[in-house]
Write a protein that holds these residues in place. Structure first.
Motif, PDB file in Angstrom:
ATOM      1  N   UNK A 238      -3.274   7.314   3.436  1.00  0.00           N
ATOM      2  CA  UNK A 238      -3.231   7.726   2.186  1.00  0.00           C
ATOM      3  C   UNK A 238      -4.177   9.080   2.088  1.00  0.00           C
ATOM      4  N   UNK A 239      -5.445   8.777   2.787  1.00  0.00           N
ATOM      5  CA  UNK A 239      -6.095   9.884   2.593  1.00  0.00           C
ATOM      6  C   UNK A 239      -5.768  10.973   3.383  1.00  0.00           C
ATOM      7  N   UNK A 240      -5.012  10.797   4.516  1.00  0.00           N
ATOM      8  CA  UNK A 240      -4.631  11.820   5.254  1.00  0.00           C
ATOM      9  C   UNK A 240      -3.560  12.775   4.514  1.00  0.00           C
ATOM     10  N   UNK A 241      -2.887  12.152   3.835  1.00  0.00           N
ATOM     11  CA  UNK A 241      -1.807  12.989   2.993  1.00  0.00           C
ATOM     12  C   UNK A 241      -2.565  13.490   1.851  1.00  0.00           C
ATOM     13  N   UNK A 242      -3.855  13.433   1.600  1.00  0.00           N
ATOM     14  CA  UNK A 242      -4.672  13.919   0.472  1.00  0.00           C
ATOM     15  C   UNK A 242      -3.817  13.591  -0.940  1.00  0.00           C
ATOM     16  N   UNK A 243      -3.551  12.381  -0.692  1.00  0.00           N
ATOM     17  CA  UNK A 243      -3.084  11.715  -2.184  1.00  0.00           C
ATOM     18  C   UNK A 243      -4.034  10.728  -2.862  1.00  0.00           C
ATOM     19  N   UNK A 244      -5.375  10.846  -2.264  1.00  0.00           N
ATOM     20  CA  UNK A 244      -6.338  10.055  -2.845  1.00  0.00           C
ATOM     21  C   UNK A 244      -7.550  11.309  -3.212  1.00  0.00           C
ATOM     22  N   UNK A 245      -7.493  11.968  -4.031  1.00  0.00           N
ATOM     23  CA  UNK A 245      -8.380  13.125  -4.474  1.00  0.00           C
ATOM     24  C   UNK A 245      -9.666  12.414  -4.950  1.00  0.00           C
TER      25      UNK A 245
ATOM     26  N   UNK B 240       0.675  -1.087  -0.066  1.00  0.00           N
ATOM     27  CA  UNK B 240      -0.044  -0.021  -0.011  1.00  0.00           C
ATOM     28  C   UNK B 240       0.754   1.431   0.088  1.00  0.00           C
ATOM     29  N   UNK B 241       1.994   1.137   0.537  1.00  0.00           N
ATOM     30  CA  UNK B 241       2.910   2.330   0.709  1.00  0.00           C
ATOM     31  C   UNK B 241       3.786   2.684  -0.199  1.00  0.00           C
ATOM     32  N   UNK B 242       4.346   3.718  -0.556  1.00  0.00           N
ATOM     33  CA  UNK B 242       5.177   3.843  -1.576  1.00  0.00           C
ATOM     34  C   UNK B 242       6.980   3.593  -1.607  1.00  0.00           C
ATOM     35  N   UNK B 243       7.147   3.411  -0.483  1.00  0.00           N
ATOM     36  CA  UNK B 243       8.323   2.868   0.175  1.00  0.00           C
ATOM     37  C   UNK B 243       8.404   2.147   1.319  1.00  0.00           C
ATOM     38  N   UNK B 244       9.579   1.542   1.455  1.00  0.00           N
ATOM     39  CA  UNK B 244       9.899   0.673   2.639  1.00  0.00           C
ATOM     40  C   UNK B 244       9.818   1.618   3.913  1.00  0.00           C
ATOM     41  N   UNK B 245      10.459   2.690   3.941  1.00  0.00           N
ATOM     42  CA  UNK B 245      10.346   3.552   5.103  1.00  0.00           C
ATOM     43  C   UNK B 245       8.711   3.859   5.715  1.00  0.00           C
ATOM     44  N   UNK B 246       7.961   4.256   4.506  1.00  0.00           N
ATOM     45  CA  UNK B 246       6.732   4.512   4.907  1.00  0.00           C
ATOM     46  C   UNK B 246       5.771   3.193   5.192  1.00  0.00           C
ATOM     47  N   UNK B 247       6.098   1.926   4.630  1.00  0.00           N
ATOM     48  CA  UNK B 247       5.579   0.804   5.070  1.00  0.00           C
ATOM     49  C   UNK B 247       6.042   0.229   6.423  1.00  0.00           C
TER      50      UNK B 247
END
Length: 195
Positions: A87-94, A40-47
């Motif tokens: 993902x929603x909180x980062x507003x990456x899902x308009x 779901x996340x874009x990088x290992x750090x985010x995961x």
């Protein structure tokens, strides 16, 4: 893997803030949760950050777990919703307009197949978050578009459109990966023949 009774006892101990039991649950499910958050996340750090958030929620909500159902399913739900919330909180899902009229989908949408020797995770992580979320929920977590729309706060048509676009991007990238792999194998074969 502990027996069913040992697992139940471990959960009961974790419920009363037994740190050894919490560490044991964390160790037992680390790989499982990490595999979910990586998708779901874009990088290992985010995961990894999401993994920590998931376990904080698990230990905070352990009283809500019903032992008549598999612990893994309950944990999976928390992990997925935690990632979607991020993902929603980062507003990456308009929220997009309903693109139903633009859809050109086949009657068989579950036609996404890839060469299992190609690692899909790095390619999946490159997808835009809105496409990655829909693709994960639909393909790996087996939600219906109606359910995905409700979870993500988008229309069903937008869910289908985002899935279709994600699938097209992934197919293109996977095709390129397979072609590059074949070219490397052919070059190696030719080089071996010359020696």
């Amino acid at each position: 893997m502990p027996s069913s009774s040992e697992h139940t006892e471990l959960i009961k101990r974790a419920l009363v803030q037994d740190q050894m039991a919490q560490k044991a649950l964390f160790a037992q499910y680390y790989g499982y949760v990490m595999s979910l958050t990586l998708r779901y996340m874009g990088s290992r750090e985010e995961a990894e950050e999401m993994l920590n958030d998931v376990f904080i929620k698990v230990f905070d909500r352990l009283r809500q777990y019903n032992e008549n159902y598999p612990f893994e399913g309950w944990l999976r739900k928390i992990a997925i919703h935690t990632c979607i919330d991020r993902i929603r909180s980062l507003r990456k899902l308009p929220v997009l307009s309903d693109l139903t009229s633009l859809l050109h989908t086949t009657s068989d949408e579950q036609d996404f197949i890839w060469d299992k020797e190609v690692d899909i995770l790095p390619i999946l992580q490159e997808l835009p978050p809105k496409y990655r979320a829909v693709f994960n929920l639909y393909v790996f977590d087996e939600y219906k578009h109606r359910e995905i729309a409700k979870i993500l706060g988008i229309s069903e048509g937008t869910s289908k459109s985002n899935y279709s676009r994600a699938k097209a991007i992934l197919k293109k990238r996977l095709s390129r990966e397979v072609n590059e792999k074949s070219a490397r194998q052919m070059a190696y074969s030719l080089k071996s023949q010359r020696l």
